[in-house]
Design a protein around this motif. Structure first.
Motif, mmCIF file in Angstrom:
data_model
loop_
_atom_site.group_PDB
_atom_site.id
_atom_site.type_symbol
_atom_site.label_atom_id
_atom_site.label_comp_id
_atom_site.label_asym_id
_atom_site.label_seq_id
_atom_site.Cartn_x
_atom_site.Cartn_y
_atom_site.Cartn_z
ATOM 1 N N ASP A 153 9.286 -3.351 -8.474
ATOM 2 C CA ASP A 153 9.478 -4.226 -7.314
ATOM 3 C C ASP A 153 9.061 -3.531 -6.023
ATOM 4 O OD1 ASP A 153 10.771 -6.604 -8.552
ATOM 5 O OD2 ASP A 153 12.233 -5.093 -9.169
ATOM 6 N N VAL A 154 9.033 -2.187 -6.056
ATOM 7 C CA VAL A 154 8.548 -1.415 -4.919
ATOM 8 C C VAL A 154 8.117 -0.044 -5.420
ATOM 9 C CG1 VAL A 154 10.853 -0.542 -4.315
ATOM 10 C CG2 VAL A 154 9.063 -0.605 -2.573
ATOM 11 N N VAL A 155 7.059 0.484 -4.831
ATOM 12 C CA VAL A 155 6.548 1.813 -5.163
ATOM 13 C C VAL A 155 6.841 2.731 -3.979
ATOM 14 C CG1 VAL A 155 4.503 3.188 -5.710
ATOM 15 C CG2 VAL A 155 4.718 0.851 -6.610
ATOM 16 N N VAL A 156 7.409 3.893 -4.253
ATOM 17 C CA VAL A 156 7.742 4.857 -3.205
ATOM 18 C C VAL A 156 6.887 6.110 -3.389
ATOM 19 C CG1 VAL A 156 9.559 6.259 -2.156
ATOM 20 C CG2 VAL A 156 10.122 4.015 -3.134
ATOM 21 N N ILE A 157 6.125 6.479 -2.365
ATOM 22 C CA ILE A 157 5.365 7.731 -2.385
ATOM 23 C C ILE A 157 6.252 8.813 -1.779
ATOM 24 C CG2 ILE A 157 3.263 8.929 -1.678
ATOM 25 C CD1 ILE A 157 2.746 6.542 -3.497
ATOM 26 N N ALA A 158 6.695 9.755 -2.620
ATOM 27 C CA ALA A 158 7.675 10.742 -2.184
ATOM 28 C C ALA A 158 7.131 12.168 -2.130
ATOM 29 C CB ALA A 158 8.895 10.705 -3.109
ATOM 30 N N THR A 159 6.020 12.429 -2.799
ATOM 31 C CA THR A 159 5.343 13.728 -2.731
ATOM 32 C C THR A 159 3.850 13.448 -2.626
ATOM 33 O OG1 THR A 159 7.033 14.675 -4.199
ATOM 34 C CG2 THR A 159 5.062 16.002 -3.802
ATOM 35 N N GLU A 160 3.165 14.120 -1.692
ATOM 36 C CA GLU A 160 1.781 13.747 -1.395
ATOM 37 C C GLU A 160 0.774 14.443 -2.300
ATOM 38 O OE1 GLU A 160 3.120 16.449 2.027
ATOM 39 O OE2 GLU A 160 3.968 15.376 0.347
ATOM 40 N N TRP A 161 0.940 14.293 -3.617
ATOM 41 C CA TRP A 161 -0.066 14.761 -4.559
ATOM 42 C C TRP A 161 -1.370 14.008 -4.313
ATOM 43 C CZ3 TRP A 161 0.232 18.809 -7.872
ATOM 44 C CH2 TRP A 161 1.503 19.302 -8.191
ATOM 45 N N ALA A 162 -2.496 14.686 -4.533
ATOM 46 C CA ALA A 162 -3.807 14.091 -4.259
ATOM 47 C C ALA A 162 -4.010 12.797 -5.042
ATOM 48 C CB ALA A 162 -4.916 15.092 -4.584
ATOM 49 N N GLU A 163 -3.521 12.741 -6.267
ATOM 50 C CA GLU A 163 -3.750 11.539 -7.063
ATOM 51 C C GLU A 163 -3.003 10.328 -6.508
ATOM 52 O OE1 GLU A 163 -1.448 10.842 -10.929
ATOM 53 O OE2 GLU A 163 -1.706 13.024 -10.938
ATOM 54 N N PHE A 164 -1.922 10.556 -5.781
ATOM 55 C CA PHE A 164 -1.214 9.452 -5.124
ATOM 56 C C PHE A 164 -1.887 9.099 -3.798
ATOM 57 C CE2 PHE A 164 2.777 11.585 -7.086
ATOM 58 C CZ PHE A 164 2.430 11.115 -8.342
ATOM 59 N N CYS A 215 0.912 9.341 4.018
ATOM 60 C CA CYS A 215 -0.313 9.950 3.502
ATOM 61 C C CYS A 215 -1.331 8.926 3.017
ATOM 62 C CB CYS A 215 0.020 10.934 2.381
ATOM 63 S SG CYS A 215 0.870 10.197 0.964
ATOM 64 N N LEU A 216 -0.976 7.645 2.998
ATOM 65 C CA LEU A 216 -1.877 6.599 2.516
ATOM 66 C C LEU A 216 -2.651 5.976 3.677
ATOM 67 C CD1 LEU A 216 0.518 4.755 0.026
ATOM 68 C CD2 LEU A 216 -1.037 6.659 -0.462
ATOM 69 N N ASP A 217 -3.671 5.219 3.319
ATOM 70 C CA ASP A 217 -4.413 4.428 4.301
ATOM 71 C C ASP A 217 -3.719 3.072 4.409
ATOM 72 O OD1 ASP A 217 -6.121 2.762 5.674
ATOM 73 O OD2 ASP A 217 -7.933 3.469 4.674
#
Length: 478
Positions: free
Chosen positions: A400-411, A434-436
């Motif tokens: 239902d929601v995606v959380v980016i919690a560590t800025e690994w390159a693949e994320f 870290c995203l566009d």
């Protein structure tokens, strides 16, 4: 030269391998038999890019071996690096020095002749003076044992580079007068051979122009703590300003760019988000605060309590942002948390903001699934009740929601198309900014960023080495 490294955790194993890489004959010693068995087999028991190749190459060359035999130190060398852990006390903020004391207690009685102990561990100011008295009591009548301190400045994910290509080396030298008082502040190098020995150990590095800063014990001890405290303060500062930006509707990315052009401030580490974690920055600023209290100077670094509080507050803010994205209720909702390590290029989950957020959401009744490229095993050990996936795509299944919690390159480089048809709802919370944002919004996603609106683009990310640690941090500082 023949060297020993006592303590073969993250710091010690890295230092032992890198000293062998410089051509020295090194023995690593630790009480953990399983750890020693893996290292002797050429296996690194933690994730650190580039270390496994150096470890295996030097074991094969005969320059490096590992053992649990503490008597091997005295038999092998007269120079001993001390790299044991100094974690936070379980029931307080002080540094737990029990491993340091145990290492000294085991080593010193076995020594005969002239020996030099070079401490690498992060310790509170005043520790060297205490250890010197301990060494004096433990030393055999036929031994001359000198203590010096050379703090490490490793960044997890870049530890090999930081050991072999450091930006500076610090060496604290001291001695005690007959009354047990430190006389080093007046003339730290008087009667000491430590500087000469260290210049020989690091000769290849020093010839490249790396500065060697020779000072007294107390200054060397405070250098590492001060560096980590400064870095933590800078990170918490920009996160405090981001709280104002959230209220005012200002753009923290542009604000950070603008103030970062001032050479007195600089842009590095001015990235708003979930803040710092790991095994160094949090415990080091707390230990410095506790030590200041012990010294009768609580106001000197009292601001670090607010630095710590701001940092911890960001984790709660991330949880609130997820609630907001889901209309105020997370009970029964599927949440994908991408990232578990406290920073990219590491499998360290100590005091990880990512796992704090995941666990708090799970406690609120959400079904939380975590994925991290390297930290899955460590995460499971610390938070076994969370669900784990084998890939980012699997973690996002029916989310239902995606959380980016560590800025690994693949994320960071993940596109909305990769999750099309996978998630149940197009919602994403960017905890690291870290995203566009425009790319995700153009694809129809509800994009939210910790630290306030992200109108057009993310902040220009610094080199991954600048994502904290702690060292790091603290920290470059670990």
């Amino acid at each position: 030269m023949k060297l020993t490294v006592i303590g073969c955790g993250y710091l010690g194993a890295t230092h032992a391998a890198c000293m062998a890489e410089l051509g020295h004959d090194v023995v690593g010693i630790d009480v953990d038999a399983y750890k020693i068995e893996r290292l002797q087999a050429g296996e690194v028991p933690f994730f650190e890019p580039g270390l496994s190749d150096i470890l295996r190459r030097n074991i094969d060359a005969g320059r490096l071996r590992f053992t649990t035999d503490h008597l091997a130190a005295a038999d092998h060398a007269s120079v001993h690096f001390l790299g044991v852990g100094t974690p936070q006390e379980p029931r307080g903020h002080r540094a737990d020095l029990s491993h340091v004391y145990a290492a000294v207690d085991a080593l010193v009685p076995t020594l005969r002749g002239a020996h030099l102990i070079i401490g690498k561990s992060t310790v509170p100011v005043g520790t060297c003076a205490e250890l010197a008295q301990r060494i004096s009591l433990l030393s055999h009548s036929g031994a001359d044992v000198e203590l010096s301190w050379s703090p490490e400045f490793l960044r997890e994910g870049f530890a090999v580079e930081d050991t072999l290509e450091p930006d500076r080396l610090v060496l604290g030298i001291g001695s005690l007068d007959p009354d047990g008082l430190n006389t080093a502040a007046q003339d730290p190098g008087a009667g000491s051979s430590a500087g000469e020995v260290v210049r020989e150990i690091y000769r290849e590095i020093l010839e490249t122009g790396v500065p060697l800063i020779e000072t007294d014990w107390a200054t060397a001890e405070l250098v590492k703590a001060s560096a980590n405290a400064f870095l933590a303060t800078k990170i918490s500062f920009i996160n405090a300003i981001s709280e104002l930006c959230e209220i005012a509707g200002a753009d923290i990315n542009t604000l950070a760019d603008a103030i970062g052009h001032d050479p007195r401030i600089g842009r590095r580490f001015l990235n708003a988000g979930l803040g710092f974690g790991g095994g160094c920055l949090p415990k080091d600023i707390r230990a410095l605060t506790a030590r200041a209290d012990d010294m009768g100077a609580p106001r000197a670094v009292g601001f670090l309590r607010e630095v710590d509080a701001i940092n911890m507050r960001r984790r709660g803010a991330a949880v609130e942002l997820v609630f907001e994205a889901l209309g105020g209720e997370v009970l029964g909702r599927n949440i994908a948390v991408l990232g578990a390590a406290f920073k990219p290029e590491s499998d360290d989950v100590r005091d990880s903001p990512a796992l704090t957020v995941a666990s708090r959401l799970a406690l609120e009744g959400a079904s939380v699934t975590v994925f991290d490229p390297k930290a899955m095993d460590n995460s499971r050990r610390v938070y076994p009740s969370l669900d784990y996936a084998s890939s980012a795509r699997d973690a996002c299944d029916r989310a239902d929601v995606v959380v980016i919690a560590t800025e690994w390159a693949e994320f960071v480089h993940m596109t909305p198309e990769e999750l099309e048809g996978v998630v149940r709802a197009r919602r994403i919370v960017d905890g690291r900014r870290c995203l566009d944002p425009q790319m995700w919004r153009d694809a129809g996603w509800d994009y939210r960023a910790l630290g306030g609106p992200a109108p057009t683009r993310p902040a220009p990310r610094n080199n991954p080495s600048e994502q904290v640690s702690g060292f790091a941090p603290g920290a470059s500082v670990r």
